[in-house]
Design an enzyme around this catalytic site. Structure first.
Site: not given
Ligand code: NDP
Length: 445
Positions: A124, A164
């Site tokens: 990571k 991510d």
């Molecule tokens: P994105 O950046 O596309 O979206 C993240 C979302 O979560 C946004 O809506 C963001 O809001 C919100 N968010 C981020 N940090 C916080 C926080 N501290 N408190 C509240 N809301 C928060 O990321 P992903 O959708 O790719 O990833 C989401 C999760 O899924 C993570 O845990 C990631 O590790 C996991 N994941 C992702 C994969 C992938 O293929 N993308 C694969 C496996 C797991 P804002 O815009 O306001 O920051």
């Protein structure tokens, strides 16, 4: 295994890394039974070798913003374990990024990747760079500056990064472009690439779709065949959350919440296909806030809160770590939630996990439920190596079958005497056993 002793030693050696300690503790507590059947593991000090990353890189990234100011950020890559394949795991851009968070994610990724059945080790990386409000040109300059250092440590057979939080198709493309220039090769060193330059169909959808496929596998053990009548709370509104919502809608579910780091929207009528299209546009084109959904459709928006107090039958946390605490879990259970399937990594605190397991609801930890993303990344690597591109249907079928296989492994290792499937134990044990066997076979390294 003396779990407490191992944990204490890790905490002493790596103080101030709470997320890493939390992830290690959760895994160690659940694999103990299986581990103790193998005295040879102890003799080879396998547990310490498996908990501590192979190596960690940290470096300064210097870039210039649109006003001409020179900015610095910290960036990292944690190469955790490569026993079963090249290091593989996403890059996260978020102000909260620090070694503890990336170390927990790399540790988790190692077991997740083992579960996919594909040959990928765990890694990571990321930076404390905050992409919010940055122009395209600033994002590009930052990605290029980061790659000036990172390119030396990665490669198609060495370490293959992906996206991510804060790193989507745009950022992957900028990083890949710079990598290609520096390394003088056009290889599958990143996954999540654009379709025009080696990306795989279904990769953007894979984590969200995969989570719903895993959920369906769990629900089918209770005789539930589709999502009709299910009320679904989703957190986040990024890549994982939006495609989770899309698949949930396709299968007849009613999605009532989505969120971002500022707050959540509650739409009692359900987010329709048309409304979801608006969210896709809002997030990917205008890079706006979820609050604007409430303004457009006239529903409730709650600032500074998470959606877990809203009544739902299924909860799909898809934003970030530790976003469901013990109190949130109690509210979900009191409101009749029958299943929690984690799109995000480690979104439930240990208190929340305990509450779900005590209540014996269907509870899928992220390393099983969100493994669809890295699975299709693995398929992207395969397509790149073979220099072919599979159709959407082919990739989707493979994804479904991988998620079914992960479910099967969880049932195999996680079924308790009373018949309840502890998916946490199942996923941790299955992932651990695969990595452990590979490490044992390869000798002391
Ligand atoms: P994105 O950046 O596309 O979206 C993240 C979302 O979560 C946004 O809506 C963001 O809001 C919100 N968010 C981020 N940090 C916080 C926080 N501290 N408190 C509240 N809301 C928060 O990321 P992903 O959708 O790719 O990833 C989401 C999760 O899924 C993570 O845990 C990631 O590790 C996991 N994941 C992702 C994969 C992938 O293929 N993308 C694969 C496996 C797991 P804002 O815009 O306001 O920051």
């Amino acid at each position: 295994m003396k779990t407490e002793l191992v944990l204490d030693a890790l905490k002493r050696r790596f103080p101030n890394e709470p997320e890493y300690h939390q992830a290690v503790e959760e895994v160690l507590m659940t694999i103990e039974d299986e581990y103790n059947k193998h005295p040879e593991f102890d003799k080879a000090n396998l547990i310490e070798r498996l908990c501590i990353p192979d190596r960690m890189f940290s470096f300064r990234v210097t870039w210039t913003d649109d006003k001409g100011n020179v900015q610095t950020n910290m960036a990292y890559r944690f190469q955790h374990n490569c026993a079963i394949g090249p290091y593989k795991g996403g890059m996260r851009f978020h102000a909260s990024v620090c070694p503890s968070i990336l170390k927990f994610l790399a540790f988790e990724q190692t077991f997740k990747n083992a579960l996919t059945t594909l040959p990928m080790g765990g890694a990571k990386g990321g930076s404390d760079f905050n992409p919010k409000g940055k122009s395209n040109a600033e994002i590009m300059r930052f990605c290029q500056a980061l790659m000036l250092e990172l390119w030396k440590y990665i490669g198609p057979e060495t370490d293959v990064p992906a996206g991510d939080i804060g790193v989507g198709g745009r950022e992957v493309a900028y990083m890949f472009g710079m990598y290609k220039k520096l390394a003088r090769e056009h290889t599958g060193t990143f996954t999540g690439k654009g379709l025009e330059f080696g990306g795989s169909l279904i990769r953007p959808e894979a984590t969200g779709y995969g989570n719903i496929y895993f959920l369906m596998n769990m629900l089918s053990t209770k005789g539930i065949k589709n999502l009709k009548g299910q009320v679904i709370a989703i957190s986040g509104s990024g890549n994982v959350a939006t495609y989770t919502a899309e698949k949930a809608l396709q299968l007849g579910g009613k999605v009532i919440t989505m969120s971002d780091s500022n707050g959540y929207i509650y739409d009692p009528d359900g987010i329709t296909r048309e409304k979801l299209d608006y969210i896709f546009e809002l997030k990917n084109v205008y890079r706006g806030r979820i609050k604007e959904y409430a303004e457009k459709y006239g529903c409730k928006y709650v600032e500074g809160a998470r959606p877990w107090g809203e009544k739902c039958t299924i909860a799909l946390p898809s934003a970030t770590q530790n976003e469901i605490n013990g109190d949130d879990a109690k509210m979900l259970l009191a409101n009749g939630c029958i299943a929690v399937s984690e799109g995000a990594n480690m979104p439930s605190t240990p208190e929340a996990v305990k509450a779900f397991l005590d209540a014996k609801i269907l509870y899928a930890p992220g390393k099983a439920a969100n493994a669809g993303g890295v699975s299709v990344s693995g398929l992207e690597m395969t397509q790149n190596s073979m220099k072919i591109a599979w159709s959407k249907e082919e990739v989707d079928e493979k994804l479904k079958s991988i998620m079914a296989n992960i479910h099967e492994q969880c049932v195999r290792y996680g079924t308790q005497k009373d018949g309840y499937v502890n998916y946490v134990k199942g996923a941790n044990t299955a992932g651990f056993m695969k990595v452990a066997k590979a490490m044992m076979a390869q000798g002391i390294l």
